[in-house]
Enzyme design. Structure first.
Site, mmCIF file in Angstrom:
data_model
loop_
_atom_site.group_PDB
_atom_site.id
_atom_site.type_symbol
_atom_site.label_atom_id
_atom_site.label_comp_id
_atom_site.label_asym_id
_atom_site.label_seq_id
_atom_site.Cartn_x
_atom_site.Cartn_y
_atom_site.Cartn_z
ATOM 1 N N HIS A 152 -1.019 -0.424 -9.936
ATOM 2 C CA HIS A 152 -1.718 -1.228 -8.929
ATOM 3 C C HIS A 152 -2.551 -2.313 -9.619
ATOM 4 O O HIS A 152 -3.719 -2.526 -9.296
ATOM 5 C CB HIS A 152 -2.616 -0.361 -8.035
ATOM 6 C CG HIS A 152 -2.954 -1.024 -6.733
ATOM 7 N ND1 HIS A 152 -3.393 -0.342 -5.625
ATOM 8 C CD2 HIS A 152 -2.921 -2.332 -6.350
ATOM 9 C CE1 HIS A 152 -3.629 -1.179 -4.623
ATOM 10 N NE2 HIS A 152 -3.347 -2.402 -5.048
ATOM 11 N N GLU A 180 -4.013 7.277 -4.954
ATOM 12 C CA GLU A 180 -4.190 6.549 -6.205
ATOM 13 C C GLU A 180 -5.430 7.077 -6.920
ATOM 14 O O GLU A 180 -6.474 7.208 -6.287
ATOM 15 C CB GLU A 180 -4.329 5.049 -5.942
ATOM 16 C CG GLU A 180 -3.037 4.412 -5.470
ATOM 17 C CD GLU A 180 -3.101 2.893 -5.390
ATOM 18 O OE1 GLU A 180 -4.203 2.320 -5.598
ATOM 19 O OE2 GLU A 180 -2.060 2.281 -5.132
ATOM 20 N N ARG A 228 0.853 -1.184 0.000
ATOM 21 C CA ARG A 228 0.000 0.000 0.000
ATOM 22 C C ARG A 228 0.893 1.239 0.000
ATOM 23 O O ARG A 228 1.893 1.301 0.718
ATOM 24 C CB ARG A 228 -0.920 0.028 1.227
ATOM 25 C CG ARG A 228 -2.073 -0.954 1.178
ATOM 26 C CD ARG A 228 -3.117 -0.548 0.153
ATOM 27 N NE ARG A 228 -4.280 -1.425 0.165
ATOM 28 C CZ ARG A 228 -4.421 -2.504 -0.592
ATOM 29 N NH1 ARG A 228 -3.440 -2.861 -1.415
ATOM 30 N NH2 ARG A 228 -5.515 -3.232 -0.536
#
Length: 347
Positions: free
Chosen positions: A295, A276, A247
């Protein structure tokens, strides 16, 4: 034929037809089990969530990180299950929801190998300077730049893994025959899997100082947000690489940027960011010594098949008033008052 049980899909991962960013997730299996589904209205990233958007569903497939709080689920007496499509549960307190009669499930086993292989992919890309060599080839600089970007290889190197749960231990297993020494750091300071695999557990600063590659696989919690900070990067060697598949919130991104800019560390490979998507002006996106992926590196066919199977199995299990093995905070679920044990008329 529908049995009246309804699953809502968050729109951050699915369109109105049920097509998802991951591919086919097996919604036909829900239908064959008598479960209907619909895509929920748009919910702002990180909330707040309008309870009206969820009032008529029994369960939710959450693709990204819609926040589910005790306050929210109190306003949703019909809701009994939040199924995360993945292993993380940012913005969700499983214990608080369990006390309110809502189970939370995740898919750690299904995610384990695809995510570990993502970490290996980024590690190898750094070790062999894959992106730099790609640029040499496609830019027409073969005769002048070929051989300039020499990799460091893996033999005799040390890989430090921060977070030694399902993914971290899987990565250690994969690395075992590749001639590296693996060390690890865990929040608790202990790990049965580390003992089984012969992996030495060390504190974070020691891991930073000894590692040629640091791979971050830890879960994000309120306590460890920003734990990879300037002092951590200062302890790393200038020839070392930092890989994050966990993360973005675990890392002080400004400190990472400065460490890369100053040459404090050799490079980084990132599949996750804070926030993000990253700001288009973020300098990390234009640095020559940084590899960036969106991601999504572990989103392989295996990932979709395994995670989808786990999610759908959990949804069907809860619809039958049973508690799945993939339930978080299982010990906090009071089966006598659990919403899944109510009759349809009571729900």
């Amino acid at each position: 034929m529908s049995n009246g049980y309804v699953v809502g899909l968050t729109s951050d991962g699915a369109d109105a037809t049920g097509a998802t960013i991951f591919g086919d997730i097996g919604l036909d299996r829900l239908e064959r089990a008598g479960i209907s589904w619909r895509v929920l209205p748009d919910i702002p990233p990180h909330g707040p969530v309008d309870p009206a958007a969820l009032a008529d569903v029994d369960a939710v497939i959450s693709f990204a990180h819609v926040p589910f709080t005790a306050e929210l689920v109190r306003a949703l007496p019909r809701l009994r299950h939040v199924a995360r499509f993945g292993a993380g549960y940012d913005g969700i307190d499983p214990h608080a929801l369990a006390r309110e009669g809502v189970v939370v499930t995740t898919t750690p086993a299904a995610l384990r190998k695809p995510l570990a292989l993502s970490g290996l992919t980024l590690l190898l890309a750094c070790a062999h300077r894959l992106v730099e060599n790609h640029r040499v080839t496609v830019s027409g600089q073969w005769s002048t730049e070929r051989g300039r970007h020499r990799g460091i290889g893996l033999d005799g190197r040390t890989v430090g893994i921060i977070g030694f749960g399902s993914v971290g231990s899987c990565l250690a297993e994969i690395l075992a025959p590749l001639g590296v020494t693996v060390i690890a750091n865990t929040r608790s300071g202990s790990s049965p899997r580390a003992a089984e695999l012969g992996v030495e557990l060390v504190d974070r600063q020691t891991l930073a100082a000894r590692s040629d590659f640091v791979v971050l696989t830890a879960a994000l919690t309120a306590e460890n947000r920003g734990m990879i900070d300037a002092s951590f990067f200062a302890a790393m060697n200038p020839t070392a690489y930092f890989v994050n598949i966990a993360r973005g919130g675990l890392v002080d991104q400004s400190a990472l940027t400065e460490s890369l800019r100053s040459g404090q560390i050799a490079g980084a490979a990132l599949d996750v960011y804070e926030p993000e998507p990253p700001d288009p002006e973020d300098p990390l996106l234009t640095m020559d010594n940084v590899i960036c992926t969106p991601h999504a590196l572990c989103w392989t066919a295996d990932f979709t098949r395994n995670v989808s199977t786990s999610v759908v199995n959990a949804l069907i299990t809860v619809s039958r008033n049973e508690i799945p093995d993939t339930t978080l905070a299982r010990e906090a679920v009071d089966e006598a008052t659990w919403r899944g044990a109510r009759t349809r008329s009571d729900a």
